[in-house]
Motif scaffolding. Structure first.
Motif, PDB file in Angstrom:
ATOM      1  N   LEU A 243      39.107  44.123  39.289  1.00  0.00           N
ATOM      2  CA  LEU A 243      39.751  42.976  38.650  1.00  0.00           C
ATOM      3  C   LEU A 243      39.037  42.628  37.323  1.00  0.00           C
ATOM      4  O   LEU A 243      39.683  42.352  36.323  1.00  0.00           O
ATOM      5  CB  LEU A 243      39.765  41.772  39.589  1.00  0.00           C
ATOM      6  N   ALA A 244      37.736  42.681  37.338  1.00  0.00           N
ATOM      7  CA  ALA A 244      36.949  42.356  36.127  1.00  0.00           C
ATOM      8  C   ALA A 244      37.249  43.361  35.017  1.00  0.00           C
ATOM      9  O   ALA A 244      37.302  42.990  33.843  1.00  0.00           O
ATOM     10  CB  ALA A 244      35.455  42.344  36.446  1.00  0.00           C
ATOM     11  N   HIS A 245      37.464  44.612  35.368  1.00  0.00           N
ATOM     12  CA  HIS A 245      37.797  45.631  34.355  1.00  0.00           C
ATOM     13  C   HIS A 245      39.159  45.394  33.728  1.00  0.00           C
ATOM     14  O   HIS A 245      39.419  45.841  32.605  1.00  0.00           O
ATOM     15  CB  HIS A 245      37.732  47.038  34.960  1.00  0.00           C
ATOM     16  N   GLN A 246      40.046  44.705  34.427  1.00  0.00           N
ATOM     17  CA  GLN A 246      41.389  44.439  33.931  1.00  0.00           C
ATOM     18  C   GLN A 246      41.435  43.238  32.990  1.00  0.00           C
ATOM     19  O   GLN A 246      42.394  43.061  32.264  1.00  0.00           O
ATOM     20  CB  GLN A 246      42.352  44.213  35.094  1.00  0.00           C
ATOM     21  N   VAL A 247      40.409  42.420  33.010  1.00  0.00           N
ATOM     22  CA  VAL A 247      40.368  41.200  32.173  1.00  0.00           C
ATOM     23  C   VAL A 247      40.153  41.598  30.722  1.00  0.00           C
ATOM     24  O   VAL A 247      39.273  42.409  30.404  1.00  0.00           O
ATOM     25  CB  VAL A 247      39.237  40.252  32.646  1.00  0.00           C
TER      26      VAL A 247
ATOM     27  N   LEU B 106      33.715  43.591  46.959  1.00  0.00           N
ATOM     28  CA  LEU B 106      33.046  43.735  45.670  1.00  0.00           C
ATOM     29  C   LEU B 106      33.766  44.744  44.786  1.00  0.00           C
ATOM     30  O   LEU B 106      33.927  44.527  43.584  1.00  0.00           O
ATOM     31  CB  LEU B 106      31.580  44.151  45.875  1.00  0.00           C
ATOM     32  N   GLN B 107      34.238  45.827  45.356  1.00  0.00           N
ATOM     33  CA  GLN B 107      34.967  46.821  44.572  1.00  0.00           C
ATOM     34  C   GLN B 107      36.240  46.220  43.989  1.00  0.00           C
ATOM     35  O   GLN B 107      36.587  46.468  42.837  1.00  0.00           O
ATOM     36  CB  GLN B 107      35.304  48.061  45.407  1.00  0.00           C
ATOM     37  N   ASN B 108      36.949  45.397  44.791  1.00  0.00           N
ATOM     38  CA  ASN B 108      38.144  44.708  44.279  1.00  0.00           C
ATOM     39  C   ASN B 108      37.795  43.788  43.125  1.00  0.00           C
ATOM     40  O   ASN B 108      38.523  43.710  42.138  1.00  0.00           O
ATOM     41  CB  ASN B 108      38.834  43.931  45.398  1.00  0.00           C
ATOM     42  N   ALA B 109      36.672  43.083  43.227  1.00  0.00           N
ATOM     43  CA  ALA B 109      36.246  42.183  42.153  1.00  0.00           C
ATOM     44  C   ALA B 109      35.887  42.976  40.902  1.00  0.00           C
ATOM     45  O   ALA B 109      36.214  42.563  39.777  1.00  0.00           O
ATOM     46  CB  ALA B 109      35.054  41.342  42.620  1.00  0.00           C
ATOM     47  N   ILE B 110      35.238  44.112  41.073  1.00  0.00           N
ATOM     48  CA  ILE B 110      34.889  44.965  39.932  1.00  0.00           C
ATOM     49  C   ILE B 110      36.154  45.466  39.247  1.00  0.00           C
ATOM     50  O   ILE B 110      36.272  45.429  38.011  1.00  0.00           O
ATOM     51  CB  ILE B 110      33.997  46.147  40.388  1.00  0.00           C
TER      52      ILE B 110
END
Length: 89
Positions: free
Chosen positions: A82-86, A76-80
């Motif tokens: 990644l989402a911040h980089q979009v 989940l932390q990796n997904a978070i």
């Protein structure tokens, strides 16, 4: 204004007699008796299936989890991150 919908029910002669006797005891039509019984059972089932019952110990664990700080797991932390980089437009 209420919309009227039909519901047809097939039952054998013994079942019909059984329901007819019960409806007569209540002084209502078979249709009213079946409608009332079906609504009562539906309410009971929906109430039972939409409530959560837990032991005192489970409740304590549940409230402790709600009150503690949230710590995302690695995925989940990796997904978070990644989402911040979009880039949003």
């Amino acid at each position: 204004m209420h919309t009227v919908a039909r519901f047809d029910l097939t039952m054998n002669a013994d079942e019909k007699e059984f329901v007819a006797r019960a409806a007569a005891l209540k002084g209502i039509t078979m249709a009213a008796f079946v409608r009332s019984a079906a609504k009562e059972k539906a309410r009971e089932l929906l109430a039972r299936e939409t409530q959560v019952t837990m032991t005192s110990q489970d409740f304590q664990a549940f409230t402790a989890a709600l009150n503690s700080a949230f710590m995302p797991n690695t995925a989940l932390q990796n997904a978070i991150n990644l989402a911040h980089q979009v880039k949003r437009v």
